[in-house]
Design a protein around this motif. Sequence first.
Motif, PDB file in Angstrom:
ATOM      1  N   LYS A  71     -16.542  -4.941   0.703  1.00  0.00           N
ATOM      2  CA  LYS A  71     -16.914  -6.273   0.683  1.00  0.00           C
ATOM      3  C   LYS A  71     -17.809  -6.821   1.508  1.00  0.00           C
ATOM      4  O   LYS A  71     -18.165  -6.111   2.437  1.00  0.00           O
ATOM      5  CB  LYS A  71     -15.602  -7.279   1.018  1.00  0.00           C
ATOM      6  CG  LYS A  71     -14.202  -6.951   0.087  1.00  0.00           C
ATOM      7  CD  LYS A  71     -13.103  -7.845   0.185  1.00  0.00           C
ATOM      8  CE  LYS A  71     -12.031  -7.447  -0.680  1.00  0.00           C
ATOM      9  NZ  LYS A  71     -11.408  -6.157  -0.292  1.00  0.00           N
ATOM     10  N   GLU A  72     -18.346  -7.820   1.200  1.00  0.00           N
ATOM     11  CA  GLU A  72     -19.681  -8.380   1.895  1.00  0.00           C
ATOM     12  C   GLU A  72     -19.245  -9.591   2.736  1.00  0.00           C
ATOM     13  O   GLU A  72     -18.507 -10.445   2.436  1.00  0.00           O
ATOM     14  CB  GLU A  72     -20.724  -8.745   0.919  1.00  0.00           C
ATOM     15  CG  GLU A  72     -22.089  -9.650   1.541  1.00  0.00           C
ATOM     16  CD  GLU A  72     -23.088  -9.910   0.575  1.00  0.00           C
ATOM     17  OE1 GLU A  72     -24.149 -10.545   1.137  1.00  0.00           O
ATOM     18  OE2 GLU A  72     -22.762  -9.874  -0.655  1.00  0.00           O
ATOM     19  N   TYR A  73     -19.523  -9.688   4.148  1.00  0.00           N
ATOM     20  CA  TYR A  73     -19.046 -10.690   5.043  1.00  0.00           C
ATOM     21  C   TYR A  73     -20.426 -11.333   5.748  1.00  0.00           C
ATOM     22  O   TYR A  73     -21.172 -10.491   5.814  1.00  0.00           O
ATOM     23  CB  TYR A  73     -18.144  -9.888   6.216  1.00  0.00           C
ATOM     24  CG  TYR A  73     -16.977  -9.285   5.467  1.00  0.00           C
ATOM     25  CD1 TYR A  73     -15.962 -10.354   5.233  1.00  0.00           C
ATOM     26  CD2 TYR A  73     -16.682  -8.116   5.138  1.00  0.00           C
ATOM     27  CE1 TYR A  73     -14.570  -9.844   4.771  1.00  0.00           C
ATOM     28  CE2 TYR A  73     -15.613  -7.637   4.834  1.00  0.00           C
ATOM     29  CZ  TYR A  73     -14.461  -8.274   4.605  1.00  0.00           C
ATOM     30  OH  TYR A  73     -13.249  -8.066   4.283  1.00  0.00           O
ATOM     31  N   SER A  74     -20.182 -12.590   5.830  1.00  0.00           N
ATOM     32  CA  SER A  74     -21.229 -13.240   6.571  1.00  0.00           C
ATOM     33  C   SER A  74     -21.193 -12.832   8.123  1.00  0.00           C
ATOM     34  O   SER A  74     -20.378 -12.341   8.721  1.00  0.00           O
ATOM     35  CB  SER A  74     -21.181 -14.662   6.365  1.00  0.00           C
ATOM     36  OG  SER A  74     -19.728 -15.166   7.043  1.00  0.00           O
ATOM     37  N   HIS A  91     -14.994 -10.955  12.669  1.00  0.00           N
ATOM     38  CA  HIS A  91     -16.114 -10.627  11.718  1.00  0.00           C
ATOM     39  C   HIS A  91     -16.072 -12.173  11.057  1.00  0.00           C
ATOM     40  O   HIS A  91     -15.463 -13.150  11.037  1.00  0.00           O
ATOM     41  CB  HIS A  91     -15.915  -9.459  10.901  1.00  0.00           C
ATOM     42  CG  HIS A  91     -14.708  -9.463  10.228  1.00  0.00           C
ATOM     43  ND1 HIS A  91     -14.366 -10.617   8.985  1.00  0.00           N
ATOM     44  CD2 HIS A  91     -13.518  -8.828  10.124  1.00  0.00           C
ATOM     45  CE1 HIS A  91     -13.087 -10.213   8.575  1.00  0.00           C
ATOM     46  NE2 HIS A  91     -12.649  -9.184   9.306  1.00  0.00           N
ATOM     47  N   LYS A  93     -16.933 -14.725   7.605  1.00  0.00           N
ATOM     48  CA  LYS A  93     -16.057 -14.934   6.329  1.00  0.00           C
ATOM     49  C   LYS A  93     -16.774 -13.950   5.292  1.00  0.00           C
ATOM     50  O   LYS A  93     -17.788 -13.498   4.988  1.00  0.00           O
ATOM     51  CB  LYS A  93     -16.375 -16.455   6.010  1.00  0.00           C
ATOM     52  CG  LYS A  93     -15.831 -17.488   6.862  1.00  0.00           C
ATOM     53  CD  LYS A  93     -16.132 -19.005   6.324  1.00  0.00           C
ATOM     54  CE  LYS A  93     -15.682 -19.813   7.265  1.00  0.00           C
ATOM     55  NZ  LYS A  93     -15.873 -21.393   7.014  1.00  0.00           N
ATOM     56  N   GLY A  94     -15.531 -13.831   4.398  1.00  0.00           N
ATOM     57  CA  GLY A  94     -15.839 -12.885   3.246  1.00  0.00           C
ATOM     58  C   GLY A  94     -16.516 -13.565   2.114  1.00  0.00           C
ATOM     59  O   GLY A  94     -16.460 -14.898   1.974  1.00  0.00           O
ATOM     60  N   LYS A  95     -17.090 -12.818   0.934  1.00  0.00           N
ATOM     61  CA  LYS A  95     -17.646 -13.713   0.056  1.00  0.00           C
ATOM     62  C   LYS A  95     -16.893 -12.918  -1.304  1.00  0.00           C
ATOM     63  O   LYS A  95     -17.134 -11.884  -1.479  1.00  0.00           O
ATOM     64  CB  LYS A  95     -19.233 -13.418  -0.131  1.00  0.00           C
ATOM     65  CG  LYS A  95     -20.155 -13.922   0.981  1.00  0.00           C
ATOM     66  CD  LYS A  95     -21.648 -13.618   0.854  1.00  0.00           C
ATOM     67  CE  LYS A  95     -22.247 -14.051   2.054  1.00  0.00           C
ATOM     68  NZ  LYS A  95     -23.608 -14.006   1.778  1.00  0.00           N
ATOM     69  N   THR A 148      -8.800 -18.103   6.297  1.00  0.00           N
ATOM     70  CA  THR A 148     -10.028 -17.946   6.981  1.00  0.00           C
ATOM     71  C   THR A 148      -9.537 -17.438   8.424  1.00  0.00           C
ATOM     72  O   THR A 148     -10.242 -16.556   9.016  1.00  0.00           O
ATOM     73  CB  THR A 148     -10.958 -19.113   6.769  1.00  0.00           C
ATOM     74  OG1 THR A 148     -11.353 -19.361   5.647  1.00  0.00           O
ATOM     75  CG2 THR A 148     -12.085 -18.673   7.820  1.00  0.00           C
ATOM     76  N   LYS A 151      -8.072 -13.863   8.421  1.00  0.00           N
ATOM     77  CA  LYS A 151      -8.787 -12.823   7.989  1.00  0.00           C
ATOM     78  C   LYS A 151     -10.104 -12.459   9.124  1.00  0.00           C
ATOM     79  O   LYS A 151     -10.469 -11.507   9.334  1.00  0.00           O
ATOM     80  CB  LYS A 151      -9.633 -13.180   6.535  1.00  0.00           C
ATOM     81  CG  LYS A 151     -10.352 -11.797   6.272  1.00  0.00           C
ATOM     82  CD  LYS A 151      -9.337 -10.677   6.025  1.00  0.00           C
ATOM     83  CE  LYS A 151     -10.198  -9.217   5.686  1.00  0.00           C
ATOM     84  NZ  LYS A 151     -10.978  -8.813   6.681  1.00  0.00           N
ATOM     85  N   THR A 152     -10.624 -13.728   9.778  1.00  0.00           N
ATOM     86  CA  THR A 152     -11.661 -13.598  10.721  1.00  0.00           C
ATOM     87  C   THR A 152     -11.300 -13.369  12.046  1.00  0.00           C
ATOM     88  O   THR A 152     -12.124 -12.849  13.049  1.00  0.00           O
ATOM     89  CB  THR A 152     -12.648 -14.852  10.661  1.00  0.00           C
ATOM     90  OG1 THR A 152     -11.691 -16.077  10.951  1.00  0.00           O
ATOM     91  CG2 THR A 152     -13.201 -14.975   9.072  1.00  0.00           C
ATOM     92  N   GLU A 177      -8.308 -10.604  -0.618  1.00  0.00           N
ATOM     93  CA  GLU A 177      -7.980  -9.585   0.346  1.00  0.00           C
ATOM     94  C   GLU A 177      -6.575  -8.873   0.205  1.00  0.00           C
ATOM     95  O   GLU A 177      -5.923  -8.978   1.184  1.00  0.00           O
ATOM     96  CB  GLU A 177      -8.325  -9.971   1.860  1.00  0.00           C
ATOM     97  CG  GLU A 177      -9.521 -10.497   2.129  1.00  0.00           C
ATOM     98  CD  GLU A 177     -10.667  -9.583   2.563  1.00  0.00           C
ATOM     99  OE1 GLU A 177     -10.085  -8.168   2.404  1.00  0.00           O
ATOM    100  OE2 GLU A 177     -11.728  -9.586   2.689  1.00  0.00           O
TER     101      GLU A 177
END
Length: 278
Positions: A71-74, A91, A93-95, A148, A151-152, A177
């Motif tokens: 997945k891509e994360y900011s 890490h 937030k995810g997109k 959020t 997960k972060t 997720e």
Amino acid sequence: MALIQVHSLIETLVEETNEYIAPDPYKQFFFELSLTSPVERSGNLPIKALAALDDILKTIVNTFMSCDTNKEYSDVVSNQLSFFPTLPTVHGKGKYKADGQQDKDNCRKEGYRHPTLTPGIFTVFCPHGICYGFEAMTECESPKVPFTIFKTRFHKAPDVIIYDNACNLHKYCLSREPDYFKNTRFLVDKFHWKCQIACSEGYNMERYTACVDTQTINSQINEQANAGLKRLQSQLTYMNADNFMFHISLFLSLKNREKIDKLTVNLAKNFIGNLNLD
């Protein structure tokens, strides 16, 4: 395959009873399968439902096995409206594809937003009643807020999450997720469960009578903390962000200290009471 087994079970029951109404032992099983929220199954199942359940579980396992972990994360960014001193951001937030989709089926938690004031704060507590931290919300409370935070800030998802909107949070987490939250049990606290009308009984924490931790935990700690914070509402309402965060963090840290002192005293009493002085 799971749908085939369920359809076969329905046909078998119709043939045996000559009715299109499920016999009592099966009513709860079919009811939970029809729910739009994820099902947290609890209790015993009729024998004939086990084959269908076995195929459903296989489908679930295969779903988790095929999770997309790339997945891509900011980038990690600091949030001045969030304070978790022992849980730094691990890490960004995810997109997710699900963020662009609207779920019309799930029940929603009512929220009312003042045009100029923050909707409130979101607190996270450990099972012992110690506040990990809080976040000042910039929009009405939704599953996005706790998702959020977990997960972060958590390397591993909690084993149990107790939340008044757990059914929707569970669905929100699994659509973004699933691999991260696959071993997490989501429960609705005892006070709010009576307001749930379309959720699986598996979200009812009172059903887990064999789990000592679930039965003894104070599921109202968040509500009790919010009641205390309401006494500060008139002072907090028009503070700037820095003062707002300072006053709330100070209030919660003092409450944590009181709780830790109480836990320490109780632990000492239990230790002394269990000493064998013979």
